[in-house]
Design a protein around this motif. Structure first.
Motif, mmCIF file in Angstrom:
data_model
loop_
_atom_site.group_PDB
_atom_site.id
_atom_site.type_symbol
_atom_site.label_atom_id
_atom_site.label_comp_id
_atom_site.label_asym_id
_atom_site.label_seq_id
_atom_site.Cartn_x
_atom_site.Cartn_y
_atom_site.Cartn_z
ATOM 1 N N LEU A 133 0.762 3.864 -6.926
ATOM 2 C CA LEU A 133 2.227 3.934 -6.837
ATOM 3 C C LEU A 133 2.692 4.183 -5.408
ATOM 4 C CD1 LEU A 133 2.870 6.005 -10.067
ATOM 5 C CD2 LEU A 133 3.079 3.550 -9.759
ATOM 6 N N VAL A 134 1.939 4.973 -4.656
ATOM 7 C CA VAL A 134 2.276 5.216 -3.254
ATOM 8 C C VAL A 134 2.123 3.933 -2.449
ATOM 9 C CG1 VAL A 134 1.547 6.453 -1.177
ATOM 10 C CG2 VAL A 134 1.736 7.662 -3.336
ATOM 11 N N ASN A 135 1.090 3.135 -2.739
ATOM 12 C CA ASN A 135 0.900 1.867 -2.036
ATOM 13 C C ASN A 135 2.062 0.917 -2.279
ATOM 14 O OD1 ASN A 135 -1.523 2.405 -0.755
ATOM 15 N ND2 ASN A 135 -2.720 1.823 -2.543
ATOM 16 N N VAL A 136 2.595 0.895 -3.488
ATOM 17 C CA VAL A 136 3.743 0.036 -3.794
ATOM 18 C C VAL A 136 4.959 0.482 -3.000
ATOM 19 C CG1 VAL A 136 5.353 -0.636 -5.613
ATOM 20 C CG2 VAL A 136 2.921 -0.586 -6.078
ATOM 21 N N GLN A 137 5.169 1.783 -2.911
ATOM 22 C CA GLN A 137 6.297 2.298 -2.131
ATOM 23 C C GLN A 137 6.169 1.926 -0.661
ATOM 24 O OE1 GLN A 137 6.531 6.527 -2.900
ATOM 25 N NE2 GLN A 137 8.610 6.262 -3.649
ATOM 26 N N GLN A 150 8.732 -0.411 1.459
ATOM 27 C CA GLN A 150 9.367 0.139 2.653
ATOM 28 C C GLN A 150 9.144 -0.782 3.852
ATOM 29 O OE1 GLN A 150 7.903 3.981 3.725
ATOM 30 N NE2 GLN A 150 9.438 4.311 5.291
ATOM 31 N N SER A 151 7.925 -1.295 4.016
ATOM 32 C CA SER A 151 7.669 -2.177 5.154
ATOM 33 C C SER A 151 8.399 -3.516 4.992
ATOM 34 C CB SER A 151 6.175 -2.390 5.337
ATOM 35 O OG SER A 151 5.703 -3.454 4.600
ATOM 36 N N ALA A 152 8.557 -3.998 3.749
ATOM 37 C CA ALA A 152 9.295 -5.245 3.525
ATOM 38 C C ALA A 152 10.756 -5.083 3.912
ATOM 39 C CB ALA A 152 9.178 -5.666 2.065
ATOM 40 N N PHE A 153 11.370 -3.970 3.535
ATOM 41 C CA PHE A 153 12.775 -3.760 3.898
ATOM 42 C C PHE A 153 12.942 -3.498 5.388
ATOM 43 C CE2 PHE A 153 13.785 -3.150 -0.646
ATOM 44 C CZ PHE A 153 14.916 -3.947 -0.698
ATOM 45 N N GLN A 154 11.987 -2.810 6.015
ATOM 46 C CA GLN A 154 12.080 -2.579 7.458
ATOM 47 C C GLN A 154 12.028 -3.901 8.221
ATOM 48 O OE1 GLN A 154 9.016 0.197 8.484
ATOM 49 N NE2 GLN A 154 10.256 1.989 7.959
ATOM 50 N N SER A 155 11.134 -4.805 7.812
ATOM 51 C CA SER A 155 11.062 -6.090 8.504
ATOM 52 C C SER A 155 12.295 -6.942 8.213
ATOM 53 C CB SER A 155 9.787 -6.843 8.119
ATOM 54 O OG SER A 155 9.770 -7.116 6.744
ATOM 55 N N GLY A 210 13.362 -12.815 5.512
ATOM 56 C CA GLY A 210 14.376 -12.837 4.471
ATOM 57 C C GLY A 210 14.305 -11.593 3.598
ATOM 58 N N TYR A 211 15.214 -11.546 2.633
ATOM 59 C CA TYR A 211 15.263 -10.430 1.698
ATOM 60 C C TYR A 211 13.974 -10.418 0.869
ATOM 61 C CZ TYR A 211 17.417 -7.091 -1.488
ATOM 62 O OH TYR A 211 17.706 -5.971 -2.211
#
Length: 85
Positions: free
Chosen positions: A6-10, A14-19, A26-27
């Motif tokens: 679950l921590v890996n998914v978070q 987080q890295s997807a939204f930061q990029s 893209g989103y």
């Protein structure tokens, strides 16, 4: 699933939204359930191990696997995936 999965998914989210907010990407697209299900877990004090015919995973115990190569070195993480036929 164990807590490390679950921590890996978070961390991935987080890295997807930061990029996305830095620009250039893209989103983030969310995966559908059932197409190619997978999860990643970390090895902590021997929770992930490979035997001759199975893989030991936390919470799942031993899973049958076809091992074609010998594992040399330290296992840091494992990604388990399932494809629907």
């Amino acid at each position: 699933m164990d807590s490390l999965a679950l921590v890996n998914v978070q961390l991935d989210l987080q890295s997807a939204f930061q990029s996305f907010f830095k620009g250039g990407f893209g989103y983030p697209k969310f995966k559908r359930k059932g197409i190619k299900d997978s999860y990643t877990t970390n090895n902590q004090k021997g929770t992930v191990a490979v035997t001759s015919c199975s893989i030991k995973l936390p919470k799942v115990r031993h899973v049958k696997a076809r091992i074609d190569r010998k594992v040399n070195g330290l296992i840091k993480s494992a990604t388990v995936s399932r494809t629907v036929r």
